[in-house]
Design a protein around this motif. Structure first.
Motif, PDB file in Angstrom:
ATOM      1  N   TRP A   1       0.862  -1.185   0.000  1.00  0.00           N
ATOM      2  CA  TRP A   1       0.000   0.000   0.000  1.00  0.00           C
ATOM      3  C   TRP A   1       0.899   1.236   0.000  1.00  0.00           C
ATOM      4  CZ3 TRP A   1      -5.037   0.543  -0.852  1.00  0.00           C
ATOM      5  CH2 TRP A   1      -5.874  -0.571  -0.693  1.00  0.00           C
TER       6      TRP A   1
ATOM      7  N   LYS B   1       0.833   5.640  -0.187  1.00  0.00           N
ATOM      8  CA  LYS B   1       0.081   6.874   0.060  1.00  0.00           C
ATOM      9  C   LYS B   1       0.712   7.976  -0.789  1.00  0.00           C
ATOM     10  CE  LYS B   1      -0.602  10.269   3.802  1.00  0.00           C
ATOM     11  NZ  LYS B   1      -0.243  10.589   5.203  1.00  0.00           N
TER      12      LYS B   1
ATOM     13  N   GLU C   1       0.439  12.022  -1.376  1.00  0.00           N
ATOM     14  CA  GLU C   1      -0.094  13.341  -1.070  1.00  0.00           C
ATOM     15  C   GLU C   1       0.068  14.234  -2.283  1.00  0.00           C
ATOM     16  OE1 GLU C   1       0.699  14.465   3.311  1.00  0.00           O
ATOM     17  OE2 GLU C   1       2.368  13.173   2.726  1.00  0.00           O
TER      18      GLU C   1
ATOM     19  N   ILE D   1       3.541   2.572   2.750  1.00  0.00           N
ATOM     20  CA  ILE D   1       2.831   2.517   4.023  1.00  0.00           C
ATOM     21  C   ILE D   1       3.097   1.175   4.705  1.00  0.00           C
ATOM     22  CG2 ILE D   1       0.596   2.573   5.179  1.00  0.00           C
ATOM     23  CD1 ILE D   1      -0.494   4.101   2.801  1.00  0.00           C
TER      24      ILE D   1
ATOM     25  N   ASP E   1      -3.812  12.107   7.150  1.00  0.00           N
ATOM     26  CA  ASP E   1      -4.017  10.878   6.377  1.00  0.00           C
ATOM     27  C   ASP E   1      -4.711  11.160   5.052  1.00  0.00           C
ATOM     28  OD1 ASP E   1      -4.816   9.111   9.428  1.00  0.00           O
ATOM     29  OD2 ASP E   1      -2.874   9.267   8.399  1.00  0.00           O
TER      30      ASP E   1
ATOM     31  N   TYR F   1      -4.624   6.718  -1.922  1.00  0.00           N
ATOM     32  CA  TYR F   1      -4.007   5.465  -1.508  1.00  0.00           C
ATOM     33  C   TYR F   1      -4.057   4.474  -2.672  1.00  0.00           C
ATOM     34  CZ  TYR F   1      -3.919   7.293   3.178  1.00  0.00           C
ATOM     35  OH  TYR F   1      -3.646   8.084   4.277  1.00  0.00           O
TER      36      TYR F   1
END
Lengths: 114, 112
Positions: B35, B37, B39, B47, B84, B88
């Motif tokens: 996984w 992430k 931004e 992750i 968070d 994803y």
């Protein structure tokens, strides 16, 4: 230690031109992969280099090419640019390849083709 | 070819709630899942990962579950925080391959 560095971060080209993007992997990493990211297609694999040899290639036309130097730095080239080549191009490095561990990504080179 | 899909393109959760992001994959001969992430304006960040010989792995506030029977992967984020908020991606690698296949991503928005 320094992360994956990509240059340039942003660039604008016109159709028919060519572009070269550069990637410096994390020190000691020998595998460098390139991905194209677009809103509609997500991350699409372009190719992977390991010890200056292309080890894997995705389903992109021959206009997309790359190479890796003896210091593991890599470049990718796109010739005869098309509007659809506008994307974020991400470089990722790892010790020996994707299957043996995570990829560390750079922040990307955003290419806009006008 | 490979197909890695995400069930929902967007997800909104209240700050402090738990988040669950799902991912379906099509290749049963997959060995490794990650996984990531991403931004805004940044490259994907690792992750958590899981190998095919496991069905659960926990990290700090995150848990990945792997159900090989139905070829489903999920990411659980506990006590979701504004930081968070991101897109994803799940990614898989087949046993025979050396490249990641990424899903199209789920955009998580945390509501304060």
């Amino acid at each position: 230690k320094a992360g994956v560095t990509q240059t340039p971060r942003y660039l604008i080209k016109t159709r028919g031109q060519q572009v070269t993007l550069s990637c410096s992997p994390i020190s000691g990493h020998r595998s460098v992969s390139w991905y194209q990211q677009t809103p509609g297609q997500g991350l699409q694999f372009l190719f992977e280099y390991f010890s200056e040899t292309q080890r894997n290639k995705g389903n992109f036309p021959g206009r997309f090419s790359g190479r890796q130097f003896s210091n593991s730095r890599s470049e990718m080239n796109v010739s005869t640019l098309e509007l659809g080549d506008s994307a974020l191009y991400l470089c990722a490095s790892s010790w020996t390849g994707a299957s043996t561990g995570e990829l560390f990504f750079g922040e990307g080179s955003r290419l806009t083709v006008l | 070819g490979e197909s890695v899909g995400l069930h929902l393109p967007t997800l909104s959760v209240q700050e402090g709630d738990n988040s669950i992001i799902n991912c379906a994959y099509s290749n049963s001969a997959s060995d490794y899942f990650i996984w990531y992430k991403q931004e805004s304006g940044k490259g994907p960040q690792f992750i958590i990962d899981i190998r095919s010989n496991m069905d659960k792995r926990q990290g700090q506030r995150v848990t990945v579950l792997l159900n090989k029977t139905v070829k489903h992967l999920s990411l659980q984020i506990a006590a979701t925080q504004p930081g968070d908020s991101a897109v994803y991606f799940c990614a898989e690698i087949p046993f025979t391959g050396n490249q990641f296949y990424f899903g199209t991503g789920t955009s998580l928005t945390v509501i304060p």
